[in-house]
Design an enzyme around this catalytic site. Structure first.
Site: not given
Ligand code: PBG
Length: 325
Positions: A196, A249
């Site tokens: 991520k 992601k």
């Molecule tokens: C929580 C999380 C996030 C997303 C999914 N889980 C945001 C982040 O890390 O700030 C993003 C999902 C999206 O942008 O569609 N940590």
């Protein structure tokens, strides 16, 4: 054999012949739709940067799930907007937490017709918006994996089918596997957000989930977008710790990472086509600059072609409508 003997255009002559040699096809089985659940009754707050998406109270979430099941989408990913936030995100570990309530209600209404994936993270539940407990101005890894473990167990107890940690703390998959196993949830899979990235594409989500950090950013725990080898190390560690499905992601700007992940590891790969990627398509389409349906299908197909088995997308219902046509 080269031109004029070989002519690749022969196999592009008409739709049937093109479909014969189509290498990638999308299916309803590939899709997970993210949903945002909030307190109250009859609440439907539109998320302005994500047209067609809402914060829904549990009663309306149930109606939404009915539509989702009817259009053939088989899985949802739940995010919660709690009534109160606290310093450590402990509000996310309560039996009556907002996501816990939502899971129990969806299960009561629809049994196993929907696979419920529960996102596990603290950022929606902490008053500072970071993904864990702050010590000396930064998220403390080892304290945070304890709250994440508690949150995971609570979500599993309320009926979550899959636990999906999105925090990027080191060692959290192993700790979550341990607490699940110690409490007889040996059969609950972990879908880990393994690679991520610290991404600007999460902007609209942070409006949706009310989870923007109040200070600093997430670069001390989420990955640097310039790195690819490091993503493979993250994935390898998560697999060793017990991840059943790994995730990359965002998706569109990280197709190379999806491709590498699929080819280097024999494990199911999920890709999250995140909020900013969704909003860009919606905004350009609203301006009449692109053909929304065509781009939506092209994006999803490219994510699958890169190697994703599962696509998490805010377009899930709209893609399903095209597939059902
Ligand atoms: C929580 C999380 C996030 C997303 C999914 N889980 C945001 C982040 O890390 O700030 C993003 C999902 C999206 O942008 O569609 N940590």
């Amino acid at each position: 054999m080269v031109f004029p003997i070989t002519r690749l255009r022969r196999l592009r002559k008409n739709p049937i012949i093109r479909d014969f040699i189509s290498e990638t096809s999308l299916s309803l089985n590939d899709l997970i739709l993210p949903l945002f659940v909030c307190p109250g009754n009859n609440v439907e707050n539109p998320i302005s940067s994500m047209p067609g998406n809402f914060q829904l109270s549990v009663d309306l979430l149930v109606e939404e799930c009915k539509k989702i099941i009817d259009c053939g989408v088989r899985s949802v990913l739940l995010f919660g907007i709690p009534e109160h936030k606290d310093e450590h995100g402990l509000v996310a570990c309560q039996e009556n937490g907002i996501v816990q309530q939502a899971i129990r209600t969806i299960k009561q209404n629809f049994d196993n017709k929907l696979l419920i994936v529960a996102d596990v993270c603290n950022c929606e539940y902490t008053n500072h918006g970071h993904c864990g407990t702050i010590v000396d101005g930064d998220v403390d890894n080892d304290l945070t994996i304890e709250t994440l473990a508690m949150q995971s167990l609570s979500l599993a107890q309320s009926g979550a089918d899959v636990i999906a940690p999105s925090d990027m703390m080191d060692g959290r998959v192993g700790r979550i596997r341990e607490i699940l196993d110690d409490n007889d949830f040996t059969g609950t899979p972990i879908m880990s957000y393994s690679a991520k990235y610290a991404s600007g594409f999460y902007g609209p989500f942070r409006e949706a989930a009310e989870s923007a950090p109040k200070f600093g950013d997430r670069r001390s725990y989420q990955m640097n977008s310039s790195n690819s080898d490091e993503a493979m190390r993250e994935i390898a560690l998560d697999i060793q710790e017990g991840a059943d499905i790994i995730m990359v992601k965002p998706a569109m700007s990280y197709l190379d990472i999806i491709y590498r992940a699929k080819h280097e590891f024999n494990i199911p790969v999920a890709a999250y086509n995140v909020s900013g990627e969704f909003s860009m398509v919606k905004a350009a389409a609203a301006n009449g600059w692109i053909d929304e349906e065509r781009i939506m299908m092209e994006v999803a197909t490219s994510i699958k072609r890169a190697g994703a088995d599962i696509i998490i997308t805010y377009f899930a219902k709209e893609i399903a409508a095209v597939l059902n046509r």
